[in-house]
Design a protein around this motif. Structure first.
Motif, PDB file in Angstrom:
ATOM      1  N   VAL A 206       0.876  -1.173   0.000  1.00  0.00           N
ATOM      2  CA  VAL A 206       0.000   0.000   0.000  1.00  0.00           C
ATOM      3  C   VAL A 206       0.912   1.222   0.000  1.00  0.00           C
ATOM      4  CG1 VAL A 206      -1.673   1.375   1.296  1.00  0.00           C
ATOM      5  CG2 VAL A 206      -1.941  -1.106   1.175  1.00  0.00           C
ATOM      6  N   ILE A 207       0.754   2.101  -0.978  1.00  0.00           N
ATOM      7  CA  ILE A 207       1.549   3.327  -0.996  1.00  0.00           C
ATOM      8  C   ILE A 207       1.168   4.157   0.221  1.00  0.00           C
ATOM      9  CG2 ILE A 207       1.863   5.528  -2.203  1.00  0.00           C
ATOM     10  CD1 ILE A 207       1.714   4.006  -4.814  1.00  0.00           C
ATOM     11  N   GLY A 208       2.173   4.524   1.018  1.00  0.00           N
ATOM     12  CA  GLY A 208       1.913   5.219   2.262  1.00  0.00           C
ATOM     13  C   GLY A 208       2.029   6.721   2.149  1.00  0.00           C
ATOM     14  N   ALA A 209       3.235   7.249   2.307  1.00  0.00           N
ATOM     15  CA  ALA A 209       3.437   8.694   2.347  1.00  0.00           C
ATOM     16  C   ALA A 209       3.089   9.370   1.031  1.00  0.00           C
ATOM     17  CB  ALA A 209       4.887   9.011   2.726  1.00  0.00           C
ATOM     18  N   GLY A 210       2.981   8.624  -0.048  1.00  0.00           N
ATOM     19  CA  GLY A 210       2.603   9.191  -1.342  1.00  0.00           C
ATOM     20  C   GLY A 210       1.120   9.462  -1.480  1.00  0.00           C
ATOM     21  N   GLY A 211       0.368   9.313  -0.388  1.00  0.00           N
ATOM     22  CA  GLY A 211      -1.048   9.642  -0.435  1.00  0.00           C
ATOM     23  C   GLY A 211      -1.976   8.578   0.092  1.00  0.00           C
ATOM     24  N   LEU A 212      -1.423   7.487   0.644  1.00  0.00           N
ATOM     25  CA  LEU A 212      -2.235   6.382   1.147  1.00  0.00           C
ATOM     26  C   LEU A 212      -3.089   5.815   0.020  1.00  0.00           C
ATOM     27  CD1 LEU A 212      -4.360   4.669   2.819  1.00  0.00           C
ATOM     28  CD2 LEU A 212      -2.223   5.126   3.965  1.00  0.00           C
ATOM     29  N   ILE A 213      -2.459   5.035  -0.851  1.00  0.00           N
ATOM     30  CA  ILE A 213      -3.113   4.515  -2.052  1.00  0.00           C
ATOM     31  C   ILE A 213      -3.073   2.994  -2.033  1.00  0.00           C
ATOM     32  CG2 ILE A 213      -3.166   4.565  -4.575  1.00  0.00           C
ATOM     33  CD1 ILE A 213      -1.486   7.153  -4.417  1.00  0.00           C
ATOM     34  N   ALA A 236       9.746  -5.856  -2.062  1.00  0.00           N
ATOM     35  CA  ALA A 236       8.555  -5.351  -1.373  1.00  0.00           C
ATOM     36  C   ALA A 236       9.003  -4.425  -0.245  1.00  0.00           C
ATOM     37  CB  ALA A 236       7.732  -6.503  -0.817  1.00  0.00           C
ATOM     38  N   ASP A 237       8.622  -3.150  -0.348  1.00  0.00           N
ATOM     39  CA  ASP A 237       8.939  -2.183   0.702  1.00  0.00           C
ATOM     40  C   ASP A 237       7.848  -2.273   1.763  1.00  0.00           C
ATOM     41  OD1 ASP A 237       9.389  -0.042   2.344  1.00  0.00           O
ATOM     42  OD2 ASP A 237       9.696   1.419   0.743  1.00  0.00           O
ATOM     43  N   GLU A 238       8.167  -2.977   2.856  1.00  0.00           N
ATOM     44  CA  GLU A 238       7.200  -3.260   3.922  1.00  0.00           C
ATOM     45  C   GLU A 238       7.435  -2.381   5.148  1.00  0.00           C
ATOM     46  OE1 GLU A 238       4.823  -5.655   4.033  1.00  0.00           O
ATOM     47  OE2 GLU A 238       5.312  -7.178   2.532  1.00  0.00           O
ATOM     48  N   VAL A 239       8.126  -1.259   4.969  1.00  0.00           N
ATOM     49  CA  VAL A 239       8.457  -0.408   6.111  1.00  0.00           C
ATOM     50  C   VAL A 239       7.194   0.032   6.848  1.00  0.00           C
ATOM     51  CG1 VAL A 239       9.459   1.810   6.782  1.00  0.00           C
ATOM     52  CG2 VAL A 239      10.676   0.321   5.186  1.00  0.00           C
ATOM     53  N   ILE A 240       6.147   0.383   6.101  1.00  0.00           N
ATOM     54  CA  ILE A 240       4.858   0.730   6.709  1.00  0.00           C
ATOM     55  C   ILE A 240       3.950  -0.492   6.824  1.00  0.00           C
ATOM     56  CG2 ILE A 240       2.679   1.966   6.268  1.00  0.00           C
ATOM     57  CD1 ILE A 240       4.333   4.301   5.227  1.00  0.00           C
ATOM     58  N   CYS A 241       3.969  -1.345   5.818  1.00  0.00           N
ATOM     59  CA  CYS A 241       2.939  -2.381   5.691  1.00  0.00           C
ATOM     60  C   CYS A 241       3.188  -3.632   6.514  1.00  0.00           C
ATOM     61  CB  CYS A 241       2.790  -2.778   4.216  1.00  0.00           C
ATOM     62  SG  CYS A 241       2.201  -1.413   3.175  1.00  0.00           S
ATOM     63  N   GLY A 242       4.355  -3.753   7.139  1.00  0.00           N
ATOM     64  CA  GLY A 242       4.660  -4.956   7.898  1.00  0.00           C
ATOM     65  C   GLY A 242       4.152  -4.926   9.329  1.00  0.00           C
ATOM     66  N   THR A 389      -3.623  13.592  13.057  1.00  0.00           N
ATOM     67  CA  THR A 389      -3.595  12.972  11.740  1.00  0.00           C
ATOM     68  C   THR A 389      -2.258  13.290  11.078  1.00  0.00           C
ATOM     69  OG1 THR A 389      -4.621  14.922  10.734  1.00  0.00           O
ATOM     70  CG2 THR A 389      -6.092  13.144  11.451  1.00  0.00           C
ATOM     71  N   ARG A 390      -2.041  12.749   9.885  1.00  0.00           N
ATOM     72  CA  ARG A 390      -0.799  13.034   9.160  1.00  0.00           C
ATOM     73  C   ARG A 390      -1.118  13.739   7.851  1.00  0.00           C
ATOM     74  NH1 ARG A 390       4.192  13.111   8.788  1.00  0.00           N
ATOM     75  NH2 ARG A 390       5.438  12.424   7.017  1.00  0.00           N
ATOM     76  N   PRO A 391      -0.624  14.985   7.655  1.00  0.00           N
ATOM     77  CA  PRO A 391      -0.843  15.668   6.378  1.00  0.00           C
ATOM     78  C   PRO A 391       0.032  15.069   5.290  1.00  0.00           C
ATOM     79  CG  PRO A 391       0.500  17.028   7.850  1.00  0.00           C
ATOM     80  CD  PRO A 391       0.113  15.815   8.628  1.00  0.00           C
ATOM     81  N   LEU A 392      -0.601  14.677   4.172  1.00  0.00           N
ATOM     82  CA  LEU A 392       0.116  14.057   3.047  1.00  0.00           C
ATOM     83  C   LEU A 392      -0.327  14.730   1.754  1.00  0.00           C
ATOM     84  CD1 LEU A 392      -0.170  10.230   3.833  1.00  0.00           C
ATOM     85  CD2 LEU A 392       1.811  11.703   4.226  1.00  0.00           C
ATOM     86  N   GLY A 393       0.418  15.700   1.278  1.00  0.00           N
ATOM     87  CA  GLY A 393       0.069  16.335   0.016  1.00  0.00           C
ATOM     88  C   GLY A 393      -1.294  16.979   0.075  1.00  0.00           C
ATOM     89  N   SER A 394      -2.273  16.351  -0.559  1.00  0.00           N
ATOM     90  CA  SER A 394      -3.638  16.871  -0.588  1.00  0.00           C
ATOM     91  C   SER A 394      -4.573  16.083   0.317  1.00  0.00           C
ATOM     92  CB  SER A 394      -4.171  16.841  -2.025  1.00  0.00           C
ATOM     93  OG  SER A 394      -4.089  15.529  -2.560  1.00  0.00           O
ATOM     94  N   ALA A 395      -4.025  15.235   1.189  1.00  0.00           N
ATOM     95  CA  ALA A 395      -4.843  14.341   2.011  1.00  0.00           C
ATOM     96  C   ALA A 395      -4.405  14.378   3.459  1.00  0.00           C
ATOM     97  CB  ALA A 395      -4.755  12.909   1.471  1.00  0.00           C
ATOM     98  N   LEU A 396      -5.271  13.841   4.310  1.00  0.00           N
ATOM     99  CA  LEU A 396      -4.985  13.640   5.729  1.00  0.00           C
ATOM    100  C   LEU A 396      -5.085  12.148   6.008  1.00  0.00           C
ATOM    101  CD1 LEU A 396      -7.190  16.580   6.918  1.00  0.00           C
ATOM    102  CD2 LEU A 396      -4.723  16.462   7.325  1.00  0.00           C
ATOM    103  N   ALA A 397      -4.007  11.557   6.512  1.00  0.00           N
ATOM    104  CA  ALA A 397      -3.940  10.110   6.682  1.00  0.00           C
ATOM    105  C   ALA A 397      -4.022   9.725   8.152  1.00  0.00           C
ATOM    106  CB  ALA A 397      -2.653   9.570   6.078  1.00  0.00           C
ATOM    107  N   VAL A 398      -4.495   8.495   8.387  1.00  0.00           N
ATOM    108  CA  VAL A 398      -4.514   7.912   9.727  1.00  0.00           C
ATOM    109  C   VAL A 398      -3.990   6.482   9.648  1.00  0.00           C
ATOM    110  CG1 VAL A 398      -6.405   9.344  10.579  1.00  0.00           C
ATOM    111  CG2 VAL A 398      -6.926   7.158   9.495  1.00  0.00           C
TER     112      VAL A 398
END
Length: 425
Positions: A206-213, A236-242, A389-398
Motif C-alpha cells: 500500500v503506498i503510504g506517504a505518497g497519499g495512502l493509495i 517489497a517495501d514493507e516499512v509501513i505495511c509490515g 492525523t498526518r498531512p500528506l500532500g492533498s490528504a490527511l492520513a490515519v
C-alpha cells in the motif's frame, strides 16, 4: 535547564524533518508523554494518536514489557557489533524469527537502523547480486509513481513523489518510475530498457506517504508475475505495511506475494527503538553465502544491536500474544467506514482505505486551489479537536495503533469532522 523543566520551543535549535523551520521555530508542538493510543502535550491535554506517531507504534505507547526487555538486555550486553564473525543472542534469535515469518524460502536477514537504510541496502544488494551472477550491467532500478522509499540517496532517486526529488540533482543514475495502477507499464519499461539492464523493481503493498493509495485489485500479483517473467528482482517495501498494519506479519502475505527482497522497519519494534532490515530469499543470498562468494561490503554501525533486537523480540511477542494482526483485520473496515462517512463534508472529496488499518481523506481540489496550505491548517485544527492525523500532500492520513478500540475509531471520525468544520469556518 533542569531535567524536569520544559524546553523553550520558541528558541529551538532542533531542525525538524520535512518542516518549514521559518514557521515551526516559533510554534513547535511539544509531546510530553504517551500511553496506549493517547499522547499528552506539556499542558496535560490529551490527543488520540491516530497516526501511531509515524505509522509505527503498532502495540500502542507505554508498554512496560518493552522497557523491561531493554533494561534486562542492557544490564547483560548493552551494545556490540555483528561485523565479521561477531554475533549476539538477541540478533540471532530475531533473525531466525523474522526468517520463519517471511513469505520466502530459506530467508536470511540483514539488519539496519531504519527504513531508508533498508532501501539503500536492498538496492546495493540487488545490484551486487547481478554482479555475482555475471551480469554487472543490470543496474537499473524501477519504482512507482507516488512511491516513498525514504530520503537517503537511493530512496530519493527512486522516489515517486516529485517534491522529494526536486533540488537535489541526480543522486544515483539508472532509475525509472512506472505507473502505480497499470502493471503493463512495468512490462513496457522493462522491454524499453532491456531486461538485461534491470536489477530490481521496488513496490509498497500500500503506498503510504505518497497519499495512502491501496493497490488496484490484481495489480501487485500482476507486477510480481512480470518480474518473474523477466527475471527482475521484486523488492517489497514493507516499512509501513509490515507487522500487522495490513493484518499479516508482512503486507505481501495479504496478496500471496513471494518477494525476492523485503525491506522492513517501524513496526518491527513499534518504534520503541530504531531498527530496520532486509530479508532476502535464499536464492538471492546464495551467491554471498557459498564458498568463493564475495562479501557484501556494506553495513550500518548498529546492525544487529543486541538491545534493539531485544526490544523487537518483546514487540513481536506482544503482537502475537494479543493477536493484534487479527485486530487489524477486524477494525480495517470500521475505520474505512468512518472515513467514508466524512465524504459528505464539503472539505472532503474522497476517502481511501479498506486494505489494512490505515486510510486517508482527500481534501476538495477547488478548496486546495484557493488555499495551498489548507491541508496543514486542517491538520492543526483537527489536532486542536483532539485527534492527530498526518498531512500528506492533498490528504490527511490515519494509521492508528493496532490496540485501538471500535469506540476510539469513531473518535477519529468525530475529531476530523470537528477540525474540518473549524477549518472552513
Amino acid at each position: 535547564m533542569s531535567a524536569s523543566a520544559s524546553p523553550d520551543t520558541t528558541s529551538t535549535r532542533l531542525w525538524h524533518p520535512f518542516a518549514n523551520m521559518a514557521d515551526v521555530k516559533n510554534q513547535a508542538f511539544l509531546v510530553d508523554r504517551a500511553e496506549g493510543v493517547w499522547v499528552y502535550d506539556q499542558d496535560g491535554r490529551q490527543y488520540l494518536d491516530a497516526t501511531a506517531s509515524l505509522w509505527y507504534v503498532n502495540i500502542g505507547h507505554g508498554r512496560r514489557e518493552i522497557a523491561d526487555a531493554v533494561a534486562a538486555q542492557m544490564s547483560r550486553l548493552d551494545a556490540f557489533n555483528v561485523f565479521n564473525d561477531y554475533t549476539n543472542r538477541p540478533a540471532e534469535e530475531l533473525a531466525a524469527r523474522l526468517a520463519a515469518l517471511a513469505p520466502m524460502d530459506d530467508a536470511r536477514v540483514f539488519f539496519t537502523s531504519g527504513g531508508a537504510d533498508s532501501i539503500e541496502t536492498a538496492a546495493k544488494l540487488a545490484r551486487l547480486y547481478w554482479v555475482n551472477r555475471g551480469q554487472p550491467q543490470r543496474t537499473h532500478l524501477l519504482s512507482r509513481g507516488q512511491a516513498y522509499h525514504g530520503t537517503h540517496g537511493v530512496g530519493t532517486s527512486i522516489a515517486g513523489i516529485q517534491a522529494n526529488r526536486d533540488g537535489f540533482g541526480e543522486m544515483i543514475a539508472d532509475t525509472t518510475r512506472v505507473s502505480n495502477e497499470d502493471p503493463e507499464d512495468l512490462r513496457d519499461a522493462i522491454e524499453r530498457l532491456g531486461a538485461d539492464r534491470v536489477a530490481a523493481f521496488f513496490a509498497e503493498p500500500v503506498i503510504g506517504a505518497g497519499g495512502l493509495i491501496p493497490p488496484k485489485p490484481g495489480y501487485l500479483e500482476a507486477v510480481a508475475k512480470i518480474c518473474r517473467e523477466y527475471d527482475v528482482l521484486f523488492v517489497a517495501d514493507e516499512v509501513i505495511c509490515g507487522f500487522g498494519r495490513l493484518g499479516h506479519w508482512f503486507g505481501s502475505q495479504r496478496f500471496d506475494l513471494r518477494p525476492d527482497l523485503i525491506t522492513f522497519a517501524k513496526g518491527v519494534t513499534s518504534g520503541y527503538l530504531p531498527l530496520g532490515g532486509v530479508i532476502a530469499a535464499g536464492s538471492v543470498a546464495e551467491p554471498f553465502w557459498t564458498d568463493g562468494g564475495r562479501p557484501f561490503r556494506h553495513g550500518p554501525t548498529y546492525s544487529g544491536h543486541p538491545t534493539v533486537a531485544a526490544a523487537a523480540l518483546a514487540n513481536l511477542d506482544i503482537l502475537e500474544r494479543e493477536d493484534l494482526l487479527g485486530r487489524s483485520r477486524e477494525l480495517e473496515q470500521p475505520l474505512f467506514d468512518v472515513l467514508r462517512s466524512l465524504t459528505d463534508h464539503p472539505a472532503v472529496s474522497e476517502a481511501r482505505g479498506g486494505v489494512g488499518l490505515l486510510g486517508a481523506v482527500e481534501l476538495d481540489a477547488a478548496l486546495l486551489a484557493e488555499e495551498p496550505g489548507l491541508v496543514l491548517r486542517a491538520h492543526q485544527a483537527i489536532r486542536a479537536a483532539g485527534v492527530i492525523t498526518r498531512p500528506l500532500g492533498s490528504a490527511l492520513a490515519v494509521s492508528p495503533p493496532l490496540t485501538i478500540t471500535t469506540e476510539q475509531v469513531d473518535l477519529i471520525g468525530q475529531g476530523i469532522r470537528a477540525g474540518l468544520d473549524a477549518t472552513l469556518s
